[in-house]
Scaffold this motif. Structure first.
Motif, PDB file in Angstrom:
ATOM      1  N   GLU A  75       0.859  -1.187   0.000  1.00  0.00           N
ATOM      2  CA  GLU A  75       0.000   0.000   0.000  1.00  0.00           C
ATOM      3  C   GLU A  75       0.889   1.228   0.000  1.00  0.00           C
ATOM      4  N   ASP A  76       0.285   2.348  -0.439  1.00  0.00           N
ATOM      5  CA  ASP A  76       1.080   3.566  -0.551  1.00  0.00           C
ATOM      6  C   ASP A  76       1.380   4.102   0.851  1.00  0.00           C
ATOM      7  N   GLY A  77       2.605   3.925   1.300  1.00  0.00           N
ATOM      8  CA  GLY A  77       2.995   4.391   2.628  1.00  0.00           C
ATOM      9  C   GLY A  77       4.498   4.575   2.656  1.00  0.00           C
ATOM     10  N   ALA A  78       5.009   5.035   3.806  1.00  0.00           N
ATOM     11  CA  ALA A  78       6.442   5.320   3.924  1.00  0.00           C
ATOM     12  C   ALA A  78       7.318   4.096   3.627  1.00  0.00           C
ATOM     13  N   PRO A  79       6.966   2.899   4.132  1.00  0.00           N
ATOM     14  CA  PRO A  79       7.843   1.745   3.849  1.00  0.00           C
ATOM     15  C   PRO A  79       7.969   1.478   2.347  1.00  0.00           C
ATOM     16  N   LEU A  80       6.840   1.596   1.623  1.00  0.00           N
ATOM     17  CA  LEU A  80       6.895   1.349   0.176  1.00  0.00           C
ATOM     18  C   LEU A  80       7.741   2.425  -0.512  1.00  0.00           C
ATOM     19  N   ARG A  81       7.523   3.678  -0.153  1.00  0.00           N
ATOM     20  CA  ARG A  81       8.282   4.764  -0.800  1.00  0.00           C
ATOM     21  C   ARG A  81       9.776   4.622  -0.533  1.00  0.00           C
ATOM     22  N   ASP A  82      10.129   4.258   0.706  1.00  0.00           N
ATOM     23  CA  ASP A  82      11.549   4.028   1.050  1.00  0.00           C
ATOM     24  C   ASP A  82      12.140   2.925   0.180  1.00  0.00           C
ATOM     25  N   LEU A  83      11.380   1.843   0.099  1.00  0.00           N
ATOM     26  CA  LEU A  83      11.884   0.706  -0.679  1.00  0.00           C
ATOM     27  C   LEU A  83      12.073   1.097  -2.147  1.00  0.00           C
ATOM     28  N   LEU A  84      11.106   1.835  -2.703  1.00  0.00           N
ATOM     29  CA  LEU A  84      11.205   2.229  -4.110  1.00  0.00           C
ATOM     30  C   LEU A  84      12.443   3.090  -4.347  1.00  0.00           C
ATOM     31  N   GLU A  85      12.745   3.940  -3.376  1.00  0.00           N
ATOM     32  CA  GLU A  85      13.923   4.803  -3.524  1.00  0.00           C
ATOM     33  C   GLU A  85      15.217   4.014  -3.586  1.00  0.00           C
ATOM     34  N   ARG A  86      15.257   2.892  -2.832  1.00  0.00           N
ATOM     35  CA  ARG A  86      16.534   2.160  -2.802  1.00  0.00           C
ATOM     36  C   ARG A  86      16.558   0.977  -3.773  1.00  0.00           C
ATOM     37  N   THR A  87      15.540   0.856  -4.634  1.00  0.00           N
ATOM     38  CA  THR A  87      15.498  -0.305  -5.528  1.00  0.00           C
ATOM     39  C   THR A  87      15.784   0.098  -6.976  1.00  0.00           C
ATOM     40  N   THR A  88      16.674  -0.639  -7.622  1.00  0.00           N
ATOM     41  CA  THR A  88      16.915  -0.393  -9.045  1.00  0.00           C
ATOM     42  C   THR A  88      16.355  -1.564  -9.852  1.00  0.00           C
ATOM     43  N   VAL A  89      15.771  -1.230 -10.995  1.00  0.00           N
ATOM     44  CA  VAL A  89      15.248  -2.256 -11.902  1.00  0.00           C
ATOM     45  C   VAL A  89      15.878  -2.025 -13.266  1.00  0.00           C
ATOM     46  N   GLU A  90      16.494  -3.072 -13.805  1.00  0.00           N
ATOM     47  CA  GLU A  90      17.121  -2.942 -15.135  1.00  0.00           C
ATOM     48  C   GLU A  90      16.686  -4.099 -16.021  1.00  0.00           C
ATOM     49  N   LEU A  91      16.643  -3.821 -17.332  1.00  0.00           N
ATOM     50  CA  LEU A  91      16.446  -4.897 -18.295  1.00  0.00           C
ATOM     51  C   LEU A  91      17.776  -5.083 -19.006  1.00  0.00           C
ATOM     52  N   ALA A  92      18.303  -6.297 -18.934  1.00  0.00           N
ATOM     53  CA  ALA A  92      19.578  -6.586 -19.598  1.00  0.00           C
ATOM     54  C   ALA A  92      19.311  -7.697 -20.606  1.00  0.00           C
ATOM     55  N   GLY A  93      19.076  -7.306 -21.861  1.00  0.00           N
ATOM     56  CA  GLY A  93      18.632  -8.302 -22.851  1.00  0.00           C
ATOM     57  C   GLY A  93      17.288  -8.843 -22.393  1.00  0.00           C
TER      58      GLY A  93
END
Ligand code: DC
Length: 218
Positions: A48-66
């Motif tokens: 749900e939209d809350g501080a824990p989710l926003r924190d996690l999104l800030e520290r998470t990288t998503v990449e497509l490699a091939g």
């Protein structure tokens, strides 16, 4: 170029083959959202939209490699394809901070040109000015049968009735949300794959790309 549509319409294979034939890069936007869902699941935080989710999104990288999906550098390509991650992804994709994280990233990746974007909002929100936009659809029985086949190929055995229910529920979630709902984007070419095999779908897409290229001045 963008390809949107509901689950089981044949988008993934069509987008992969179209990209291969054109020598374009494939951006599977659903896989990027699934990668974020995997990170949320691992962290055990509420979807749900809350501080824990926003924190996690800030520290998470998503990449497509091939054809691989990397989350914080870890290859999660196989792990994101479970029904549980699909369900969590559908919930998360209705939230502002989740879309606010990936939409700009997808636009930046598309800005280089020579890409096929595949997802639910790629022609409506991410790249509304794409040269060619497709909306791939099929009737519910066909989509449920295909989805069941995909799951079976991954060793997940689920009855057709349950798959049909899940596909319909996912359709409702994806179409009813206020944020970037699944719609046929204005100007998108509708391709109904109910009675078309993968090769016929690809032919139809390539014909349209050719038609647009012929009519567009250099
Ligand atoms: O295509 P898929 O099954 O990998 O997508 C997973 C979920 O993510 C599905 O509920 C639709 C959602 N999604 C989205 O909201 N926007 C996108 N551009 C791509 C996928």
């Amino acid at each position: 170029m963008t390809i949107d549509g509901p689950a089981g319409a044949g988008k993934s294979s069509a987008a992969r083959e179209l990209a291969r034939r054109l020598g374009f890069r494939l951006l599977d936007t659903g896989a990027m959202y699934r990668g974020l869902a995997w990170a949320v699941q691992q962290a055990g935080i509420p979807p749900e939209d809350g501080a824990p989710l926003r924190d996690l999104l800030e520290r998470t990288t998503v990449e497509l490699a091939g054809d691989r999906v990397l989350v914080n550098g870890r290859d999660v390509t196989a792990e994101i394809r479970t029904p549980a991650i699909g369900e969590l992804t559908s919930v998360l994709t209705a939230l502002d901070p989740v879309r606010d994280k990936l939409t700009p990233l997808q636009r930046a990746l598309a800005a280089a040109g020579g890409v096929v974007l595949e997802g639910r909002d790629t022609g409506s929100v991410v790249c509304p000015d794409a040269d060619v936009k497709f909306y791939l659809d099929a009737d519910i029985e066909t989509r449920a049968r295909r989805r069941r086949g995909e799951l079976a190929a991954r060793g997940v055995d689920v009855g057709l009735d349950r798959v049909r229910e899940e596909v319909l529920r996912r359709d409702r979630q994806d179409m009813a949300r206020s944020l970037a709902p699944l719609v046929r984007p204005p100007g998108a070419v509708l391709v109904d794959s109910t009675s078309l095999g993968p090769e016929a779908v690809l032919r139809r897409l390539l014909e349209e790309v050719e038609r647009v290229r012929c009519c567009t001045p250099p």
